[in-house]
Design a protein around this motif. Structure first.
Motif, PDB file in Angstrom:
ATOM      1  N   ILE A  89      39.172  54.321  26.424  1.00  0.00           N
ATOM      2  CA  ILE A  89      40.108  53.415  25.748  1.00  0.00           C
ATOM      3  C   ILE A  89      39.366  52.448  24.837  1.00  0.00           C
ATOM      4  O   ILE A  89      39.893  52.043  23.788  1.00  0.00           O
ATOM      5  N   GLU A  90      38.143  52.084  25.170  1.00  0.00           N
ATOM      6  CA  GLU A  90      37.346  51.243  24.273  1.00  0.00           C
ATOM      7  C   GLU A  90      37.103  51.947  22.939  1.00  0.00           C
ATOM      8  O   GLU A  90      37.134  51.316  21.879  1.00  0.00           O
ATOM      9  N   ILE A  91      36.854  53.262  22.999  1.00  0.00           N
ATOM     10  CA  ILE A  91      36.669  54.028  21.762  1.00  0.00           C
ATOM     11  C   ILE A  91      37.964  54.051  20.971  1.00  0.00           C
ATOM     12  O   ILE A  91      37.982  53.832  19.747  1.00  0.00           O
ATOM     13  N   PHE A  92      39.079  54.294  21.659  1.00  0.00           N
ATOM     14  CA  PHE A  92      40.388  54.283  21.001  1.00  0.00           C
ATOM     15  C   PHE A  92      40.667  52.919  20.382  1.00  0.00           C
ATOM     16  O   PHE A  92      41.158  52.819  19.249  1.00  0.00           O
ATOM     17  N   GLU A  93      40.373  51.855  21.130  1.00  0.00           N
ATOM     18  CA  GLU A  93      40.642  50.496  20.669  1.00  0.00           C
ATOM     19  C   GLU A  93      39.945  50.215  19.341  1.00  0.00           C
ATOM     20  O   GLU A  93      40.539  49.632  18.430  1.00  0.00           O
ATOM     21  N   ASN A  94      38.699  50.632  19.217  1.00  0.00           N
ATOM     22  CA  ASN A  94      37.972  50.403  17.970  1.00  0.00           C
ATOM     23  C   ASN A  94      38.636  51.134  16.807  1.00  0.00           C
ATOM     24  O   ASN A  94      38.803  50.565  15.718  1.00  0.00           O
ATOM     25  N   SER A  95      39.041  52.380  17.028  1.00  0.00           N
ATOM     26  CA  SER A  95      39.711  53.149  15.967  1.00  0.00           C
ATOM     27  C   SER A  95      41.015  52.485  15.556  1.00  0.00           C
ATOM     28  O   SER A  95      41.330  52.387  14.362  1.00  0.00           O
ATOM     29  N   PHE A  96      41.783  52.045  16.550  1.00  0.00           N
ATOM     30  CA  PHE A  96      43.080  51.419  16.264  1.00  0.00           C
ATOM     31  C   PHE A  96      42.901  50.117  15.489  1.00  0.00           C
ATOM     32  O   PHE A  96      43.602  49.866  14.497  1.00  0.00           O
ATOM     33  N   LYS A  97      41.955  49.301  15.907  1.00  0.00           N
ATOM     34  CA  LYS A  97      41.713  48.032  15.222  1.00  0.00           C
ATOM     35  C   LYS A  97      41.259  48.259  13.782  1.00  0.00           C
ATOM     36  O   LYS A  97      41.673  47.535  12.858  1.00  0.00           O
ATOM     37  N   GLN A  98      40.404  49.268  13.575  1.00  0.00           N
ATOM     38  CA  GLN A  98      39.941  49.552  12.220  1.00  0.00           C
ATOM     39  C   GLN A  98      41.070  50.050  11.331  1.00  0.00           C
ATOM     40  O   GLN A  98      41.154  49.702  10.154  1.00  0.00           O
ATOM     41  N   SER A  99      41.949  50.880  11.883  1.00  0.00           N
ATOM     42  CA  SER A  99      43.104  51.358  11.123  1.00  0.00           C
ATOM     43  C   SER A  99      44.020  50.194  10.755  1.00  0.00           C
ATOM     44  O   SER A  99      44.515  50.094   9.624  1.00  0.00           O
ATOM     45  N   LEU A 100      44.238  49.314  11.710  1.00  0.00           N
ATOM     46  CA  LEU A 100      45.086  48.145  11.492  1.00  0.00           C
ATOM     47  C   LEU A 100      44.479  47.243  10.415  1.00  0.00           C
ATOM     48  O   LEU A 100      45.163  46.844   9.457  1.00  0.00           O
ATOM     49  N   ALA A 101      43.189  46.947  10.532  1.00  0.00           N
ATOM     50  CA  ALA A 101      42.521  46.059   9.574  1.00  0.00           C
ATOM     51  C   ALA A 101      42.492  46.667   8.177  1.00  0.00           C
ATOM     52  O   ALA A 101      42.735  45.980   7.176  1.00  0.00           O
ATOM     53  N   TYR A 102      42.204  47.956   8.103  1.00  0.00           N
ATOM     54  CA  TYR A 102      42.130  48.647   6.809  1.00  0.00           C
ATOM     55  C   TYR A 102      43.464  48.573   6.074  1.00  0.00           C
ATOM     56  O   TYR A 102      43.512  48.251   4.872  1.00  0.00           O
ATOM     57  N   ASN A 103      44.534  48.861   6.768  1.00  0.00           N
ATOM     58  CA  ASN A 103      45.834  48.923   6.114  1.00  0.00           C
ATOM     59  C   ASN A 103      46.436  47.550   5.829  1.00  0.00           C
ATOM     60  O   ASN A 103      47.155  47.383   4.845  1.00  0.00           O
ATOM     61  N   ILE A 104      46.128  46.573   6.659  1.00  0.00           N
ATOM     62  CA  ILE A 104      46.534  45.202   6.338  1.00  0.00           C
ATOM     63  C   ILE A 104      45.807  44.736   5.074  1.00  0.00           C
ATOM     64  O   ILE A 104      46.401  44.134   4.174  1.00  0.00           O
ATOM     65  N   SER A 105      44.510  45.041   4.988  1.00  0.00           N
ATOM     66  CA  SER A 105      43.740  44.673   3.797  1.00  0.00           C
ATOM     67  C   SER A 105      44.269  45.378   2.549  1.00  0.00           C
ATOM     68  O   SER A 105      44.373  44.780   1.476  1.00  0.00           O
ATOM     69  N   LYS A 106      44.592  46.650   2.701  1.00  0.00           N
ATOM     70  CA  LYS A 106      45.035  47.460   1.569  1.00  0.00           C
ATOM     71  C   LYS A 106      46.418  47.066   1.075  1.00  0.00           C
ATOM     72  O   LYS A 106      46.648  46.945  -0.138  1.00  0.00           O
ATOM     73  N   TYR A 107      47.346  46.852   1.997  1.00  0.00           N
ATOM     74  CA  TYR A 107      48.747  46.649   1.610  1.00  0.00           C
ATOM     75  C   TYR A 107      49.179  45.190   1.566  1.00  0.00           C
ATOM     76  O   TYR A 107      50.192  44.867   0.935  1.00  0.00           O
ATOM     77  N   ILE A 108      48.451  44.309   2.227  1.00  0.00           N
ATOM     78  CA  ILE A 108      48.793  42.876   2.170  1.00  0.00           C
ATOM     79  C   ILE A 108      47.685  42.133   1.439  1.00  0.00           C
ATOM     80  O   ILE A 108      47.833  41.772   0.278  1.00  0.00           O
ATOM     81  N   SER A 109      46.556  41.950   2.101  1.00  0.00           N
ATOM     82  CA  SER A 109      45.409  41.253   1.493  1.00  0.00           C
ATOM     83  C   SER A 109      44.292  41.184   2.525  1.00  0.00           C
ATOM     84  O   SER A 109      44.531  41.312   3.732  1.00  0.00           O
ATOM     85  N   ASP A 110      43.065  40.975   2.030  1.00  0.00           N
ATOM     86  CA  ASP A 110      41.972  40.704   2.967  1.00  0.00           C
ATOM     87  C   ASP A 110      41.711  39.206   3.083  1.00  0.00           C
ATOM     88  O   ASP A 110      40.770  38.780   3.741  1.00  0.00           O
ATOM     89  N   ASP A 111      42.560  38.408   2.443  1.00  0.00           N
ATOM     90  CA  ASP A 111      42.472  36.945   2.486  1.00  0.00           C
ATOM     91  C   ASP A 111      43.278  36.436   3.677  1.00  0.00           C
ATOM     92  O   ASP A 111      44.481  36.686   3.769  1.00  0.00           O
ATOM     93  N   PHE A 112      42.611  35.701   4.573  1.00  0.00           N
ATOM     94  CA  PHE A 112      43.280  35.249   5.790  1.00  0.00           C
ATOM     95  C   PHE A 112      44.541  34.451   5.492  1.00  0.00           C
ATOM     96  O   PHE A 112      45.572  34.629   6.156  1.00  0.00           O
ATOM     97  N   SER A 113      44.481  33.588   4.488  1.00  0.00           N
ATOM     98  CA  SER A 113      45.638  32.747   4.185  1.00  0.00           C
ATOM     99  C   SER A 113      46.843  33.568   3.737  1.00  0.00           C
ATOM    100  O   SER A 113      47.987  33.135   3.861  1.00  0.00           O
ATOM    101  N   VAL A 114      46.571  34.775   3.232  1.00  0.00           N
ATOM    102  CA  VAL A 114      47.663  35.656   2.775  1.00  0.00           C
ATOM    103  C   VAL A 114      48.139  36.554   3.906  1.00  0.00           C
ATOM    104  O   VAL A 114      49.342  36.614   4.205  1.00  0.00           O
ATOM    105  N   TYR A 115      47.229  37.255   4.571  1.00  0.00           N
ATOM    106  CA  TYR A 115      47.692  38.216   5.585  1.00  0.00           C
ATOM    107  C   TYR A 115      48.181  37.534   6.859  1.00  0.00           C
ATOM    108  O   TYR A 115      48.855  38.155   7.684  1.00  0.00           O
ATOM    109  N   SER A 116      47.868  36.237   7.025  1.00  0.00           N
ATOM    110  CA  SER A 116      48.381  35.512   8.186  1.00  0.00           C
ATOM    111  C   SER A 116      49.677  34.765   7.876  1.00  0.00           C
ATOM    112  O   SER A 116      50.215  34.054   8.732  1.00  0.00           O
ATOM    113  N   ASN A 117      50.189  34.949   6.657  1.00  0.00           N
ATOM    114  CA  ASN A 117      51.460  34.306   6.281  1.00  0.00           C
ATOM    115  C   ASN A 117      52.596  34.875   7.134  1.00  0.00           C
ATOM    116  O   ASN A 117      52.717  36.090   7.292  1.00  0.00           O
ATOM    117  N   LYS A 118      53.431  34.012   7.633  1.00  0.00           N
ATOM    118  CA  LYS A 118      54.482  34.454   8.553  1.00  0.00           C
ATOM    119  C   LYS A 118      55.480  35.406   7.916  1.00  0.00           C
ATOM    120  O   LYS A 118      56.159  36.167   8.624  1.00  0.00           O
TER     121      LYS A 118
END
Length: 327
Positions: A87-116
């Motif tokens: 599950i640790e291996i799975f967790e890393n893959s899932f987190k990377q997929s989540l981070a990649y797509n948030i960066s791609k479709y929203i932003s890699d700027d914390f103030s933007v991707y953390s907007n409610k």
């Protein structure tokens, strides 16, 4: 007086003997109880060895031994470790997929991707606080951590991007983040990357394969096993009514498990269900890791106790492991 008063190691040995449990090496058994605990070994793993699993006082089955119970305890401990590492291996893959797509479709700027506005409110508690409120508080707490690598990114870049922030999230918090994403296209992109699908075809295939629900259920079951393992729970025969596969999908079960077996509860939350969930992921490493080590641990156990093969097969629902060949 306490319902379960303190018992010395000698008291514990006497209880077991009075219930007709055979102890092949009493000195070793005392050391085992001292090191691992009566509750952990006996109360956790006695049930297959009792004449009546609902009443200890009736005693143990003929030829049942302390050493056999402890061997089952050790088997489960090994399985638990393998579940955790898979599950640790799975967790890393899932987190990377989540981070990649948030960066791609929203932003890699914390103030933007953390907007409610990027997240659905979710449930609202009696104090008027929403799931989103708790999520955003968690994101802010992580990005403000005064340790590396968060401090380095804040100081040097004045920003903590998603691929750094997810390192500070638990698997549960990462799944929480995924579930509250408002844009379904981002969710489908995450699912597509995790399961090896073109995200654009997921909605079209969903009626037949229930891809979104299967992925959601898989996350829930994986987290259930992660939490169970982290708290030292019994894993080998685990079942959960709350955390289980809720829909039948040919994607998950193929031809190996019929709809009838599924409706009767087969492989919906067992170790085999966990294997099936990991097997449908694009990154096959978590599945391969768990599958391989299960075969190793079970083979070692069955070499000592070959008559337990059918019990383990039923308890774990692991017909796909060819358990009969491990004797």
């Amino acid at each position: 007086m306490s319902e379960k008063p303190f018992k010395t190691i000698d008291d514990q040995i006497k209880i077991l003997k009075d219930r007709n449990l055979i102890i092949l090496n009493e000195t070793a058994a005392k050391k085992t109880l001292q090191d691992y605990g009566y509750y952990e070994i006996i109360n956790g793993y006695k049930y297959p060895f009792l004449k009546d699993s609902s009443n200890d006082d009736i005693g143990y089955k003929p030829l049942a031994t302390f050493e056999h119970i402890f061997e089952l305890y050790q088997l489960d401990s090994n399985i638990r470790s393998s579940v955790t590492s898979a599950i640790e291996i799975f967790e890393n893959s899932f987190k990377q997929s989540l981070a990649y797509n948030i960066s791609k479709y929203i932003s890699d700027d914390f103030s933007v991707y953390s907007n409610k506005e990027n997240y659905s409110p979710g449930d609202i508690n009696q104090y008027g606080k929403s799931d989103r409120d708790f999520l955003l508080k968690k994101l802010n707490n992580v990005q403000a951590l005064d340790i590396e690598p968060y401090k380095h990114y804040r100081t040097k870049y004045n920003n903590v991007p998603p691929w750094i922030l997810v390192k500070g999230l638990s698997l549960g918090s990462s799944m929480y983040l995924f579930s509250l994403l408002k844009d379904k296209n981002i969710k489908e992109a995450v699912i597509g990357r995790m399961m090896g699908f073109d995200p654009s075809i997921i909605s079209g295939l969903d009626d037949l394969f229930k891809i979104k629900q299967v992925f959601s259920d898989s996350l829930t079951l994986i987290l259930d096993y992660r939490n169970l393992a982290a708290h030292g729970g019994r894993v080998y025969n685990h079942r959960s009514d709350k955390h289980q596969i809720s829909v039948y999908s040919p994607l998950l079960y193929a031809s190996s498990i019929s709809r009838t077996k599924f409706k009767n509860g087969y492989s919906r939350s067992s170790i085999n269900a966990l294997l099936l969930c990991l097997a449908i992921m694009e990154n096959n490493d978590p599945y391969t890791h768990l599958f391989t080590w299960l075969k190793v641990w079970i083979a070692q156990y069955i070499k000592k106790y070959p008559d337990d093969a059918s019990y383990l097969k039923e308890s774990m629902e692991i017909g796909n492991l060819d358990i009969a060949d491990m004797k």
